[in-house]
Design an enzyme around this catalytic site. Structure first.
Site, PDB file in Angstrom:
ATOM      1  N   LYS A 189       4.107  -8.190  -1.410  1.00 60.28           N
ATOM      2  CA  LYS A 189       3.084  -7.355  -2.057  1.00 60.28           C
ATOM      3  C   LYS A 189       2.238  -8.190  -3.039  1.00 60.28           C
ATOM      4  O   LYS A 189       2.396  -9.394  -3.125  1.00 60.28           O
ATOM      5  CB  LYS A 189       3.766  -6.160  -2.729  1.00 60.28           C
ATOM      6  CG  LYS A 189       4.591  -5.296  -1.744  1.00 60.28           C
ATOM      7  CD  LYS A 189       3.738  -4.420  -0.846  1.00 60.28           C
ATOM      8  CE  LYS A 189       4.455  -3.855   0.376  1.00 60.28           C
ATOM      9  NZ  LYS A 189       5.425  -2.798   0.120  1.00 60.28           N
TER      10      LYS A 189
HETATM   11  C1  PLP Z   1       6.381  -1.754   0.692  1.00 56.15           C
HETATM   12  C2  PLP Z   1       6.085  -0.318   0.722  1.00 56.15           C
HETATM   13  C3  PLP Z   1       6.962   0.651   0.222  1.00 56.15           C
HETATM   14  C4  PLP Z   1       8.360   0.350  -0.192  1.00 56.15           C
HETATM   15  O1  PLP Z   1       8.431  -0.672  -1.091  1.00 56.15           O
HETATM   16  P1  PLP Z   1       9.818  -1.356  -1.435  1.00 56.15           P
HETATM   17  O2  PLP Z   1       9.559  -1.965  -2.782  1.00 56.15           O
HETATM   18  O3  PLP Z   1      10.053  -2.382  -0.365  1.00 56.15           O
HETATM   19  O4  PLP Z   1      10.883  -0.326  -1.449  1.00 56.15           O
HETATM   20  C5  PLP Z   1       6.543   1.969   0.173  1.00 56.15           C
HETATM   21  N1  PLP Z   1       5.335   2.333   0.622  1.00 56.15           N
HETATM   22  C6  PLP Z   1       4.480   1.440   1.138  1.00 56.15           C
HETATM   23  C7  PLP Z   1       3.131   1.905   1.599  1.00 56.15           C
HETATM   24  C8  PLP Z   1       4.838   0.089   1.224  1.00 56.15           C
HETATM   25  O5  PLP Z   1       4.000  -0.784   1.786  1.00 56.15           O
END
Ligand code: PLP
Length: 399
Positions: A189
């Protein structure tokens, strides 16, 4: 040649030093780094409260619980998201439903939402919570969604997992259109804590509920205790919570990454513009740009051309991967996953989302992607698009 991943973390020497300092300190969890990270994140996002947790899936789960999602309630979200956007409602025993996307923005369609709300109102089946997703980093239509939330009485949990640092109508995402905004700090991210998540909210009451939920429902705050404490050891468990805390190592990394957010964002923006230019003469659609918002550019998704003489998505994908280019597909529509089909959803339920999915290809994009490597991605895509479809077995036999 070295393979190019679809995404990758950017870790600086300062990031490494920040984590090392925690390892040499007295506290690996429940120390001072976490509140410092939360305060800095809240300030950068112009929001009153930031509650960090172990990952964004946990953040979505706790936000649902804190906003009263439970058995007998409904939660709506976008079918084009990671499954966590819908699963959080199922953890709480709620019913999930989806709102089809807008083909241009790839976010939940406000027109579809309005229609669905009118129908749901007639049937007495309005949602408790809507979870719009800032897909690929582009903020959803938050002002229109806020208007509908106020009219129909549902809460908004914005899933901004892709959108740390994105802006909407001049303010940072998370600054108050939604009741709660969720961020992810997974390694791919915008900023990372390895694993990590955070809920931003303007509501002190909601923030307090979230803090209790992330740590067993326990409070040690003398002012919050129900019975005058006999001594300093006293804590009270006042509700049923979980252990979904973020460690000091993660918080220190988050704080260091947050200081780099403007630079990391600028680099993604520069590379996205470069893709726009490099791909301009190809027969495909690039991500939307809207005047009132700026994407955080988590993903760069192109819509491939469909039908002859163009090769299909599967063929382009396979050829790019064979050339060492880490293309990807975001996302398989959630309602077509076996778990959701078992709940009664079927292919065909959300046609815009399904049409989008059939042609979508995610190109590599991350802050440290070198221009030369980006050129290689585009060159490989040009080659793949010139490829004729392989003759079918039947055609080969006839010949
Ligand atoms: C990555 C992601 C999540 C979950 O994130 P984590 O930190 O891996 O639990 C939820 N929603 C979206 C749209 C994502 O891309």
């Amino acid at each position: 040649m070295k393979p190019i991943p679809y995404s990758r973390q950017s870790i600086s020497e300062d990031d490494i030093a920040a984590v090392s300092a925690v390892l040499r300190s007295d506290f690996l969890t429940q120390g001072g780094e976490l509140p410092r990270f939360e305060a800095a994140f809240a300030e950068a996002h112009q929001v009153a409260h930031a509650v960090a947790v172990s990952n964004a899936t946990a953040a979505l789960h706790l936000a649902c619980l804190a906003l009263g999602v439970g058995p007998g309630t409904r939660v709506w979200t976008s079918p084009i998201s990671f499954v966590a956007s819908a699963n959080c409602a199922r953890y709480c025993g709620a019913e999930v439903d989806f709102v089809d996307i807008d083909a241009h923005t790839r976010n939940l369609s406000v027109a579809s939402l309005r229609d669905k709300l009118q129908r749901a109102e007639r049937e007495g089946a309005l949602p408790r919570v809507l979870i719009p997703v800032d897909f690929a980093g582009l903020p959803a239509d938050l002002a229109e969604i806020r208007g509908l939330a106020d009219r129909y009485g549902f809460a908004i949990i914005e899933d901004a997992s892709h959108a740390t640092g994105a802006t909407y109508r001049g303010g940072p995402v998370g600054s108050g259109w939604a009741d709660a905004t969720v961020f992810s700090f997974h390694a791919v991210k915008i900023i990372t804590t390895g694993e990590g998540g955070l809920i931003a909210t303007q509501s002190a009451a909601l923030a307090n509920r979230l803090r209790a939920l992330r740590s067993h429902g326990i409070t040690r705050d003398p002012n919050a205790l129900q019975t005058p404490p006999e001594g300093e050891w006293v804590y009270e468990q006042q509700s049923l919570g979980y252990n979904l805390r973020m460690t000091e190592l993660q918080a220190a990394l988050g704080l260091s990454q947050l200081a780099r957010l403007p630079a990391l964002r600028a680099q993604r923006e520069r590379l996205a513009r470069r893709y726009d230019q490099l791909l301009a003469d190809l027969p495909l659609a690039c991500p939307a740009r809207l005047a009132d918002r700026c994407s955080a550019w988590h993903l760069y998704v192109v819509d491939l051309p469909s039908g002859a003489p163009w090769p299909g998505r599967a063929q382009v994908f396979a050829q790019m991967r064979a050339a060492g280019i880490g293309v990807n597909v975001h996302y398989i529509p959630i309602h077509t996953q076996p778990y959701y089909r078992a709940l009664g959803f079927e292919p065909g339920d959300y046609p815009v989302a399904e049409r989008y999915y059939a042609h979508a290809l995610t190109l590599p994009l991350y802050p440290d992607l070198a221009d030369d490597d980006q050129d290689r991605v585009v060159a490989a895509l040009r080659v793949a698009l010139q490829t004729q479809p392989v003759p079918s077995r039947a055609a080969a036999v006839l010949a």
